[in-house]
Write a protein that holds these residues in place. Structure first.
Motif, PDB file in Angstrom:
ATOM      1  N   ARG A  89      11.089 106.248 -56.571  1.00  0.00           N
ATOM      2  CA  ARG A  89      11.370 105.203 -57.658  1.00  0.00           C
ATOM      3  C   ARG A  89      12.790 105.042 -58.281  1.00  0.00           C
ATOM      4  NH1 ARG A  89       7.031 104.913 -61.129  1.00  0.00           N
ATOM      5  NH2 ARG A  89       7.882 103.669 -62.078  1.00  0.00           N
ATOM      6  N   ALA A  90      13.650 106.055 -58.168  1.00  0.00           N
ATOM      7  CA  ALA A  90      14.991 105.584 -58.253  1.00  0.00           C
ATOM      8  C   ALA A  90      15.682 104.791 -57.300  1.00  0.00           C
ATOM      9  CB  ALA A  90      15.855 106.736 -58.273  1.00  0.00           C
ATOM     10  N   ALA A  91      15.341 104.854 -55.830  1.00  0.00           N
ATOM     11  CA  ALA A  91      15.843 104.116 -54.866  1.00  0.00           C
ATOM     12  C   ALA A  91      15.334 102.673 -55.102  1.00  0.00           C
ATOM     13  CB  ALA A  91      15.238 104.669 -53.440  1.00  0.00           C
ATOM     14  N   GLU A  92      14.237 102.621 -55.564  1.00  0.00           N
ATOM     15  CA  GLU A  92      13.738 101.086 -55.640  1.00  0.00           C
ATOM     16  C   GLU A  92      14.616 100.335 -56.726  1.00  0.00           C
ATOM     17  OE1 GLU A  92       8.776 101.329 -55.561  1.00  0.00           O
ATOM     18  OE2 GLU A  92       9.947 101.867 -57.399  1.00  0.00           O
ATOM     19  N   LEU A  93      15.342 100.799 -57.600  1.00  0.00           N
ATOM     20  CA  LEU A  93      15.895 100.326 -58.486  1.00  0.00           C
ATOM     21  C   LEU A  93      17.336  99.687 -57.926  1.00  0.00           C
ATOM     22  CD1 LEU A  93      15.957 102.787 -61.686  1.00  0.00           C
ATOM     23  CD2 LEU A  93      14.647 100.675 -61.067  1.00  0.00           C
ATOM     24  N   GLN A  94      17.790 100.599 -56.616  1.00  0.00           N
ATOM     25  CA  GLN A  94      18.856 100.007 -55.803  1.00  0.00           C
ATOM     26  C   GLN A  94      18.411  98.895 -54.797  1.00  0.00           C
ATOM     27  OE1 GLN A  94      21.817 101.054 -57.182  1.00  0.00           O
ATOM     28  NE2 GLN A  94      20.443 102.141 -58.837  1.00  0.00           N
ATOM     29  N   THR A  95      17.284  98.482 -54.804  1.00  0.00           N
ATOM     30  CA  THR A  95      16.948  97.659 -53.739  1.00  0.00           C
ATOM     31  C   THR A  95      17.874  96.589 -53.388  1.00  0.00           C
ATOM     32  OG1 THR A  95      15.227  96.104 -52.644  1.00  0.00           O
ATOM     33  CG2 THR A  95      15.488  96.276 -55.272  1.00  0.00           C
ATOM     34  N   PRO A  96      18.188  96.141 -52.218  1.00  0.00           N
ATOM     35  CA  PRO A  96      19.314  95.052 -52.046  1.00  0.00           C
ATOM     36  C   PRO A  96      18.648  93.777 -51.946  1.00  0.00           C
ATOM     37  CG  PRO A  96      18.604  96.132 -49.952  1.00  0.00           C
ATOM     38  CD  PRO A  96      17.829  96.932 -50.929  1.00  0.00           C
ATOM     39  N   VAL A  97      17.625  93.569 -52.027  1.00  0.00           N
ATOM     40  CA  VAL A  97      16.950  92.198 -52.384  1.00  0.00           C
ATOM     41  C   VAL A  97      16.392  92.114 -53.739  1.00  0.00           C
ATOM     42  CG1 VAL A  97      15.212  90.690 -51.077  1.00  0.00           C
ATOM     43  CG2 VAL A  97      16.359  92.394 -49.832  1.00  0.00           C
ATOM     44  N   LYS A  98      17.044  91.341 -54.546  1.00  0.00           N
ATOM     45  CA  LYS A  98      16.859  91.186 -55.750  1.00  0.00           C
ATOM     46  C   LYS A  98      16.004  90.095 -55.939  1.00  0.00           C
ATOM     47  CE  LYS A  98      19.794  94.300 -56.689  1.00  0.00           C
ATOM     48  NZ  LYS A  98      19.398  95.892 -56.906  1.00  0.00           N
ATOM     49  N   PRO A  99      14.773  90.145 -56.980  1.00  0.00           N
ATOM     50  CA  PRO A  99      14.049  89.358 -57.181  1.00  0.00           C
ATOM     51  C   PRO A  99      14.463  87.508 -56.771  1.00  0.00           C
ATOM     52  CG  PRO A  99      13.610  90.752 -58.611  1.00  0.00           C
ATOM     53  CD  PRO A  99      14.850  91.188 -58.082  1.00  0.00           C
ATOM     54  N   HIS A 100      15.558  87.323 -57.596  1.00  0.00           N
ATOM     55  CA  HIS A 100      15.995  85.741 -57.447  1.00  0.00           C
ATOM     56  C   HIS A 100      16.501  85.516 -56.270  1.00  0.00           C
ATOM     57  CE1 HIS A 100      19.695  88.119 -58.698  1.00  0.00           C
ATOM     58  NE2 HIS A 100      20.436  87.072 -58.202  1.00  0.00           N
ATOM     59  N   GLN A 101      16.728  86.510 -55.584  1.00  0.00           N
ATOM     60  CA  GLN A 101      17.245  86.202 -53.955  1.00  0.00           C
ATOM     61  C   GLN A 101      16.156  86.415 -53.070  1.00  0.00           C
ATOM     62  OE1 GLN A 101      20.350  89.374 -54.224  1.00  0.00           O
ATOM     63  NE2 GLN A 101      21.935  87.713 -54.858  1.00  0.00           N
ATOM     64  N   HIS A 102      14.925  86.703 -53.459  1.00  0.00           N
ATOM     65  CA  HIS A 102      14.021  87.281 -52.197  1.00  0.00           C
ATOM     66  C   HIS A 102      13.556  85.968 -51.349  1.00  0.00           C
ATOM     67  CE1 HIS A 102      10.716  89.012 -50.241  1.00  0.00           C
ATOM     68  NE2 HIS A 102      11.041  90.070 -50.644  1.00  0.00           N
ATOM     69  N   PRO A 103      13.738  86.200 -50.124  1.00  0.00           N
ATOM     70  CA  PRO A 103      13.633  84.733 -49.211  1.00  0.00           C
ATOM     71  C   PRO A 103      12.048  84.379 -48.967  1.00  0.00           C
ATOM     72  CG  PRO A 103      13.885  86.696 -47.757  1.00  0.00           C
ATOM     73  CD  PRO A 103      14.098  87.301 -49.161  1.00  0.00           C
ATOM     74  N   ARG A 121       3.800  95.119 -53.568  1.00  0.00           N
ATOM     75  CA  ARG A 121       5.076  95.407 -54.532  1.00  0.00           C
ATOM     76  C   ARG A 121       5.921  96.723 -54.149  1.00  0.00           C
ATOM     77  NH1 ARG A 121       5.950  92.257 -58.633  1.00  0.00           N
ATOM     78  NH2 ARG A 121       7.079  93.918 -59.801  1.00  0.00           N
ATOM     79  N   ILE A 122       6.283  96.620 -52.832  1.00  0.00           N
ATOM     80  CA  ILE A 122       7.058  97.830 -52.292  1.00  0.00           C
ATOM     81  C   ILE A 122       8.400  97.179 -51.985  1.00  0.00           C
ATOM     82  CG2 ILE A 122       7.447  99.359 -50.195  1.00  0.00           C
ATOM     83  CD1 ILE A 122       4.410  99.484 -49.930  1.00  0.00           C
ATOM     84  N   PHE A 123       9.460  97.740 -52.647  1.00  0.00           N
ATOM     85  CA  PHE A 123      10.525  97.369 -52.665  1.00  0.00           C
ATOM     86  C   PHE A 123      11.852  98.602 -52.517  1.00  0.00           C
ATOM     87  CE2 PHE A 123       8.573  95.461 -56.629  1.00  0.00           C
ATOM     88  CZ  PHE A 123       8.274  94.173 -55.887  1.00  0.00           C
ATOM     89  N   ALA A 124      11.974  98.661 -51.033  1.00  0.00           N
ATOM     90  CA  ALA A 124      12.761  99.624 -50.605  1.00  0.00           C
ATOM     91  C   ALA A 124      14.314  99.592 -51.047  1.00  0.00           C
ATOM     92  CB  ALA A 124      12.573  99.880 -49.186  1.00  0.00           C
ATOM     93  N   GLY A 125      15.010 100.577 -51.466  1.00  0.00           N
ATOM     94  CA  GLY A 125      16.393 100.878 -51.672  1.00  0.00           C
ATOM     95  C   GLY A 125      16.869 101.960 -50.904  1.00  0.00           C
ATOM     96  N   PRO A 126      18.155 102.179 -51.134  1.00  0.00           N
ATOM     97  CA  PRO A 126      18.824 103.543 -50.560  1.00  0.00           C
ATOM     98  C   PRO A 126      18.657 104.508 -51.480  1.00  0.00           C
ATOM     99  CG  PRO A 126      20.397 102.017 -51.543  1.00  0.00           C
ATOM    100  CD  PRO A 126      19.180 101.061 -51.564  1.00  0.00           C
ATOM    101  N   LEU A 127      18.440 105.761 -50.760  1.00  0.00           N
ATOM    102  CA  LEU A 127      18.273 106.975 -51.450  1.00  0.00           C
ATOM    103  C   LEU A 127      19.662 107.373 -51.900  1.00  0.00           C
ATOM    104  CD1 LEU A 127      16.074 109.219 -49.279  1.00  0.00           C
ATOM    105  CD2 LEU A 127      15.527 108.452 -51.710  1.00  0.00           C
ATOM    106  N   VAL A 128      19.696 108.242 -53.278  1.00  0.00           N
ATOM    107  CA  VAL A 128      20.972 108.429 -53.751  1.00  0.00           C
ATOM    108  C   VAL A 128      21.551 109.798 -52.782  1.00  0.00           C
ATOM    109  CG1 VAL A 128      22.070 109.734 -55.639  1.00  0.00           C
ATOM    110  CG2 VAL A 128      20.382 108.007 -56.158  1.00  0.00           C
TER     111      VAL A 128
END
Length: 254
Positions: A89-103, A121-128
């Motif tokens: 869940r914390a990684a999702e907040l760091q997803t590199p594809v932001k909603p307004h930039q999603h292709p 609604r799976i938004f992968a982001g880097p683990l801390v």
């Protein structure tokens, strides 16, 4: 001869099927682990024929057009990465594809324009928490909706394929050295997956997806992924090859 229909709900680009979902639908006809290669944009809302060929392959056809081919495969990853649900869940907040930039904002798997219960609604982001010796690990949380249930009461296998699809695309484009994300348009070209026959595949279960890069070669990008259920039960593993394309090709306009 069997036919399947890729409903509009399961789109990736606006006018074609999500790659992981389509691979999973064809893989249903292949015993055990499978490798599926996408050969044309999967059309929506029309019957597609599933054909077993004499050489042991399966084809998904739109008339004379071969949309995808599949075969049995061995899917054993040399590396597996785990994360807790809270870490994901914390990684999702760091997803590199932001909603307004999603292709592809309406993508069934990762589209931010899809409502909960409609898209995954799976938004992968880097683990801390990261290892210093391997490529970056991305993660996402996923709680399967009741609408994803198959006849046996478990989450249908094509949705596990779907959940492992887009996160590998995120991982294949992420640069851990500077935390940047390569926005070159990409499309899924090939996906191999093995679903582990575990009881923990129930809708409503809190699941975790982890994913990481596995190599690059020209326009090809390879990433791997794993899905876990509650308690860390391994649900499925996958390897995906993504292809860099022109933006209009990604949107299905050429």
């Amino acid at each position: 001869m069997t036919s399947i229909i890729i409903e509009k709900r399961y789109c990736g680009p606006p006018n074609s099927g999500n790659g992981g979902y389509v691979c999973g639908r064809l893989a249903r006809h292949i015993p055990g682990a499978a490798e599926v290669t996408l050969r044309a944009p999967p059309p929506l809302n029309k019957p597609l024929d599933v054909i077993a060929t004499d050489d042991g392959l399966w084809e998904l056809r739109d008339g004379a057009t071969i949309v995808a081919t599949g075969r049995p495969a061995s899917v054993e990853l040399a590396r597996l990465e785990k994360a807790s649900f809270d870490e994901a869940r914390a990684a999702e907040l760091q997803t590199p594809v932001k909603p307004h930039q999603h292709p592809l904002p309406t993508c069934f798997v990762c589209g931010p324009a899809r409502s909960a219960g409609d898209g995954l609604r799976i938004f992968a982001g880097p683990l801390v928490r990261q290892s210093q010796n391997v490529s970056a690990v991305l993660a996402a949380a996923w709680t399967p909706d009741l609408t994803l249930t198959a006849e046996d009461g478990l989450v249908a296998p094509e949705f596990l394929w779907s959940a492992l699809d887009c996160p590998t695309g995120y991982a294949s484009s992420y640069d851990r050295e500077n935390g940047s994300f390569d926005r070159t348009p990409i499309l899924l070209g090939r996906m191999s997956a093995r679903i582990v026959l575990a009881p923990a595949r129930h809708p409503g279960e809190r699941c975790v997806i982890t994913t990481w890069q596995a190599g690059r070669d020209g326009r090809k990008r390879v990433a791997e992924a794993a899905a876990y259920g509650e308690g860390g039960t391994l649900l499925a593993v996958a390897q995906a090859t993504w292809i860099a394309v022109d933006r209009q090709v990604q949107l299905g306009r050429t």
